[in-house]
Design a protein around this motif. Structure first.
Motif, PDB file in Angstrom:
ATOM      1  N   VAL A  13       0.843  -1.194   0.000  1.00 53.84           N
ATOM      2  CA  VAL A  13       0.000   0.000   0.000  1.00 53.84           C
ATOM      3  C   VAL A  13       0.881   1.246   0.000  1.00 53.84           C
ATOM      4  O   VAL A  13       1.657   1.453   0.938  1.00 53.84           O
ATOM      5  CB  VAL A  13      -0.914   0.027   1.238  1.00 53.84           C
ATOM      6  CG1 VAL A  13      -1.775   1.287   1.234  1.00 53.84           C
ATOM      7  CG2 VAL A  13      -1.788  -1.217   1.285  1.00 53.84           C
ATOM      8  N   PRO A  14       0.809   2.083  -1.025  1.00 54.18           N
ATOM      9  CA  PRO A  14       1.623   3.303  -1.030  1.00 54.18           C
ATOM     10  C   PRO A  14       1.060   4.347  -0.068  1.00 54.18           C
ATOM     11  O   PRO A  14      -0.147   4.391   0.188  1.00 54.18           O
ATOM     12  CB  PRO A  14       1.541   3.788  -2.476  1.00 54.18           C
ATOM     13  CG  PRO A  14       0.255   3.239  -2.979  1.00 54.18           C
ATOM     14  CD  PRO A  14       0.029   1.936  -2.264  1.00 54.18           C
ATOM     15  N   THR A  15       1.934   5.182   0.455  1.00 51.55           N
ATOM     16  CA  THR A  15       1.554   6.184   1.450  1.00 51.55           C
ATOM     17  C   THR A  15       1.907   7.587   0.972  1.00 51.55           C
ATOM     18  O   THR A  15       2.973   7.806   0.393  1.00 51.55           O
ATOM     19  CB  THR A  15       2.267   5.928   2.787  1.00 51.55           C
ATOM     20  OG1 THR A  15       3.685   5.884   2.560  1.00 51.55           O
ATOM     21  CG2 THR A  15       1.823   4.606   3.395  1.00 51.55           C
ATOM     22  N   GLY A  16       1.015   8.535   1.257  1.00 55.11           N
ATOM     23  CA  GLY A  16       1.283   9.916   0.867  1.00 55.11           C
ATOM     24  C   GLY A  16       0.453  10.909   1.635  1.00 55.11           C
ATOM     25  O   GLY A  16      -0.336  11.654   1.051  1.00 55.11           O
ATOM     26  N   PRO A  17       0.566  10.943   2.984  1.00 57.44           N
ATOM     27  CA  PRO A  17      -0.221  11.911   3.759  1.00 57.44           C
ATOM     28  C   PRO A  17       0.067  13.339   3.313  1.00 57.44           C
ATOM     29  O   PRO A  17       1.162  13.654   2.841  1.00 57.44           O
ATOM     30  CB  PRO A  17       0.234  11.669   5.202  1.00 57.44           C
ATOM     31  CG  PRO A  17       1.536  10.962   5.097  1.00 57.44           C
ATOM     32  CD  PRO A  17       1.478  10.171   3.835  1.00 57.44           C
ATOM     33  N   ALA A  56       5.096   9.403  -1.182  1.00 60.65           N
ATOM     34  CA  ALA A  56       4.838  10.670  -1.871  1.00 60.65           C
ATOM     35  C   ALA A  56       5.033  11.827  -0.909  1.00 60.65           C
ATOM     36  O   ALA A  56       4.704  11.730   0.280  1.00 60.65           O
ATOM     37  CB  ALA A  56       3.426  10.698  -2.436  1.00 60.65           C
ATOM     38  N   VAL A  57       5.568  12.929  -1.427  1.00 65.27           N
ATOM     39  CA  VAL A  57       5.647  14.181  -0.674  1.00 65.27           C
ATOM     40  C   VAL A  57       4.888  15.257  -1.457  1.00 65.27           C
ATOM     41  O   VAL A  57       4.632  15.114  -2.653  1.00 65.27           O
ATOM     42  CB  VAL A  57       7.106  14.640  -0.442  1.00 65.27           C
ATOM     43  CG1 VAL A  57       7.845  13.648   0.441  1.00 65.27           C
ATOM     44  CG2 VAL A  57       7.843  14.849  -1.768  1.00 65.27           C
ATOM     45  N   VAL A 132       4.143  15.250  -5.445  1.00 66.25           N
ATOM     46  CA  VAL A 132       2.864  15.861  -5.803  1.00 66.25           C
ATOM     47  C   VAL A 132       3.015  17.369  -5.680  1.00 66.25           C
ATOM     48  O   VAL A 132       3.323  17.879  -4.603  1.00 66.25           O
ATOM     49  CB  VAL A 132       1.730  15.384  -4.882  1.00 66.25           C
ATOM     50  CG1 VAL A 132       0.403  15.982  -5.329  1.00 66.25           C
ATOM     51  CG2 VAL A 132       1.660  13.863  -4.863  1.00 66.25           C
ATOM     52  N   ALA A 133       2.821  18.082  -6.770  1.00 69.00           N
ATOM     53  CA  ALA A 133       2.916  19.536  -6.761  1.00 69.00           C
ATOM     54  C   ALA A 133       1.519  20.129  -6.876  1.00 69.00           C
ATOM     55  O   ALA A 133       0.748  19.765  -7.762  1.00 69.00           O
ATOM     56  CB  ALA A 133       3.798  20.020  -7.915  1.00 69.00           C
ATOM     57  N   CYS A 134       1.203  21.029  -5.974  1.00 66.08           N
ATOM     58  CA  CYS A 134      -0.124  21.650  -5.965  1.00 66.08           C
ATOM     59  C   CYS A 134      -0.148  22.878  -6.869  1.00 66.08           C
ATOM     60  O   CYS A 134       0.609  23.828  -6.630  1.00 66.08           O
ATOM     61  CB  CYS A 134      -0.513  22.048  -4.545  1.00 66.08           C
ATOM     62  SG  CYS A 134      -0.725  20.641  -3.443  1.00 66.08           S
ATOM     63  N   PHE A 135      -1.004  22.840  -7.873  1.00 64.19           N
ATOM     64  CA  PHE A 135      -1.160  24.037  -8.713  1.00 64.19           C
ATOM     65  C   PHE A 135      -2.179  24.986  -8.094  1.00 64.19           C
ATOM     66  O   PHE A 135      -2.680  25.891  -8.735  1.00 64.19           O
ATOM     67  CB  PHE A 135      -1.522  23.673 -10.154  1.00 64.19           C
ATOM     68  CG  PHE A 135      -2.795  22.893 -10.337  1.00 64.19           C
ATOM     69  CD1 PHE A 135      -4.017  23.533 -10.389  1.00 64.19           C
ATOM     70  CD2 PHE A 135      -2.767  21.514 -10.497  1.00 64.19           C
ATOM     71  CE1 PHE A 135      -5.196  22.830 -10.574  1.00 64.19           C
ATOM     72  CE2 PHE A 135      -3.925  20.792 -10.693  1.00 64.19           C
ATOM     73  CZ  PHE A 135      -5.148  21.445 -10.726  1.00 64.19           C
ATOM     74  N   LEU A 310      -2.827   5.493   0.523  1.00 64.08           N
ATOM     75  CA  LEU A 310      -3.152   5.762   1.926  1.00 64.08           C
ATOM     76  C   LEU A 310      -2.651   7.139   2.323  1.00 64.08           C
ATOM     77  O   LEU A 310      -1.477   7.467   2.131  1.00 64.08           O
ATOM     78  CB  LEU A 310      -2.512   4.694   2.812  1.00 64.08           C
ATOM     79  CG  LEU A 310      -2.677   4.877   4.318  1.00 64.08           C
ATOM     80  CD1 LEU A 310      -4.144   4.793   4.725  1.00 64.08           C
ATOM     81  CD2 LEU A 310      -1.833   3.853   5.068  1.00 64.08           C
ATOM     82  N   SER A 311      -3.541   7.919   2.913  1.00 62.01           N
ATOM     83  CA  SER A 311      -3.193   9.298   3.239  1.00 62.01           C
ATOM     84  C   SER A 311      -4.097   9.807   4.349  1.00 62.01           C
ATOM     85  O   SER A 311      -5.058   9.151   4.752  1.00 62.01           O
ATOM     86  CB  SER A 311      -3.360  10.176   1.989  1.00 62.01           C
ATOM     87  OG  SER A 311      -3.180  11.547   2.287  1.00 62.01           O
ATOM     88  N   SER A 312      -3.790  10.984   4.816  1.00 62.17           N
ATOM     89  CA  SER A 312      -4.728  11.742   5.638  1.00 62.17           C
ATOM     90  C   SER A 312      -5.840  12.254   4.723  1.00 62.17           C
ATOM     91  O   SER A 312      -5.646  12.428   3.525  1.00 62.17           O
ATOM     92  CB  SER A 312      -4.007  12.918   6.300  1.00 62.17           C
ATOM     93  OG  SER A 312      -3.256  13.650   5.334  1.00 62.17           O
ATOM     94  N   GLY A 313      -7.030  12.498   5.313  1.00 64.51           N
ATOM     95  CA  GLY A 313      -8.131  13.000   4.505  1.00 64.51           C
ATOM     96  C   GLY A 313      -7.918  14.422   4.037  1.00 64.51           C
ATOM     97  O   GLY A 313      -8.434  14.820   2.992  1.00 64.51           O
ATOM     98  N   CYS A 314      -7.178  15.195   4.791  1.00 67.71           N
ATOM     99  CA  CYS A 314      -6.838  16.563   4.417  1.00 67.71           C
ATOM    100  C   CYS A 314      -5.452  16.855   5.002  1.00 67.71           C
ATOM    101  O   CYS A 314      -4.756  15.946   5.452  1.00 67.71           O
ATOM    102  CB  CYS A 314      -7.897  17.539   4.921  1.00 67.71           C
ATOM    103  SG  CYS A 314      -7.906  19.130   4.052  1.00 67.71           S
ATOM    104  N   THR A 315      -5.047  18.104   5.001  1.00 72.99           N
ATOM    105  CA  THR A 315      -3.694  18.461   5.401  1.00 72.99           C
ATOM    106  C   THR A 315      -3.414  18.084   6.857  1.00 72.99           C
ATOM    107  O   THR A 315      -4.236  18.311   7.750  1.00 72.99           O
ATOM    108  CB  THR A 315      -3.484  19.974   5.222  1.00 72.99           C
ATOM    109  OG1 THR A 315      -3.856  20.340   3.901  1.00 72.99           O
ATOM    110  CG2 THR A 315      -2.038  20.344   5.454  1.00 72.99           C
TER     111      THR A 315
END
Length: 341
Positions: A13-17, A56-57, A132-135, A310-315
């Motif tokens: 399972v990949p992770t990226g909170p 992921a970052v 992951v870059a946020c536009f 797998l991540s947090s739902g938000c920041t």
């Protein structure tokens, strides 16, 4: 990560909170320093990665990067609060809109420093991690910052043509920034449109969703990178419409039961989420975090979800204890072992 996003066997399972401001607090930097200094931002993300080794970052600062590039006044209420809008809305008339110049990511606002931070992270980490870059914001959300949230909520009924004119300009800026991030080394492009979730399904389909779709189409015409859409809160009433935008990934907030999300989305997109970032990750104990993470992954497994990160739902909250994140990542590793992934 790339395998998971396309539904292929990922091995685990990949992770990226969604670690953004958390990275600043992790290295002891103020949010002002993190936001305005590309070296500090890059070092914060790299240090967070080296400590926790997520798959992921995230490269992000706040939700006002594009608005500032378009001329909005942005400032800090104190050293450790995110940047936000100050003063009056900068777009009230067509004349205000016409004064906004064509987008140029190399010179406007904080775009140059965000691109520099991304390049530094890519240079430092190479291909070790998925970036992951946020536009920043999709057109409706960005327009709400330029016009003011209260004003745009009235204008979608009373001055809809004007709102759409503003959103056209916002689309240009969102696309320009996204493509600059792609060229600077991003692996995925993410944008938020949380104010669109306040519209309700009918107005969302009439106003926000068509512009989300157009922006995604514009980005994909120039790059093959996956594009993500984030809308905070319980997005179930519009989740099927979010799928229809053409996004490759939907970032699912914790109020949405993940099994329902998989059922609604029917495997058409990857889902990224969705542990409660405050009630569980920030305020829970390591034992609670571990158990809740395992429960989430078991639910994903029962749902047959293959396209999942797998991540947090938000920041992540800046006060999230390190031991809680350790428990989160440990649960992901242990779950993979238990299912032979």
């Amino acid at each position: 990560m790339k395998a998971a996003l396309t539904g292929k066997e990922a091995g685990r399972v990949p992770t990226g909170p969604l670690a953004v401001h958390y990275c600043a607090r992790f290295v002891g930097a103020t949010l002002r320093q993190y936001t305005l200094n590309p070296v500090v931002l890059a070092q914060s993300v790299v240090s967070y990665y080296r400590r926790f080794l997520p798959d992921a970052v995230w490269v992000s600062a706040d939700t006002w990067v594009n608005a500032q590039a378009m001329g909005a006044e942005v400032g800090f209420s104190d050293e450790n609060q995110p940047a936000g809008g100050t003063g009056q809305p900068c777009v009230r008339t067509l004349a205000d809109l016409d004064r906004i110049p064509p987008p140029d990511p190399q010179v406007q606002g904080r775009w140059p420093l965000m691109l520099e931070a991304l390049k530094r992270i890519r240079k430092e980490l190479g291909d070790e991690v998925f970036i992951v870059a946020c536009f920043d914001q999709y057109p409706f959300s960005l327009a709400s910052e330029l016009m003011g949230l209260n004003q745009i909520m009235l204008a979608v009924v009373e001055e809809r043509d004007f709102v759409k004119r503003v959103m056209d300009r916002c689309l240009e800026y969102g696309a320009a920034y996204a493509l600059a991030l792609a060229q600077a080394g991003a692996d995925m492009l993410s944008g938020g449109d949380s104010p669109a979730g306040l519209l309700g399904p009918r107005l969302y389909r009439a106003i926000a969703q068509p512009f989300e779709k157009r922006l995604i189409e514009t980005i994909k015409a120039e790059t093959e990178l996956p594009v993500s859409l984030h809308i905070c809160g319980d997005a179930r009433p519009i989740l099927a419409d979010m799928v229809d935008t053409g996004a490759d990934v939907l970032e699912i907030d914790y109020p949405v039961p993940i099994d329902e999300a998989f059922k609604i989305c029917d495997g058409e997109v990857a889902l990224w989420g969705n542990l409660d970032p405050v009630g569980v990750l920030a305020q829970g104990t390591p034992t609670t975090v571990y158990q809740k993470t395992i429960e989430l992954l078991e639910c994903v497994h029962r749902s047959g979800g293959k396209k999942f990160v797998l991540s947090s739902g938000c920041t992540l909250a800046v006060e999230t204890p390190e031991e809680n994140l350790d428990a989160f990542f440990a649960a992901a590793r242990d779950f993979g072992k238990s299912f032979g992934r």
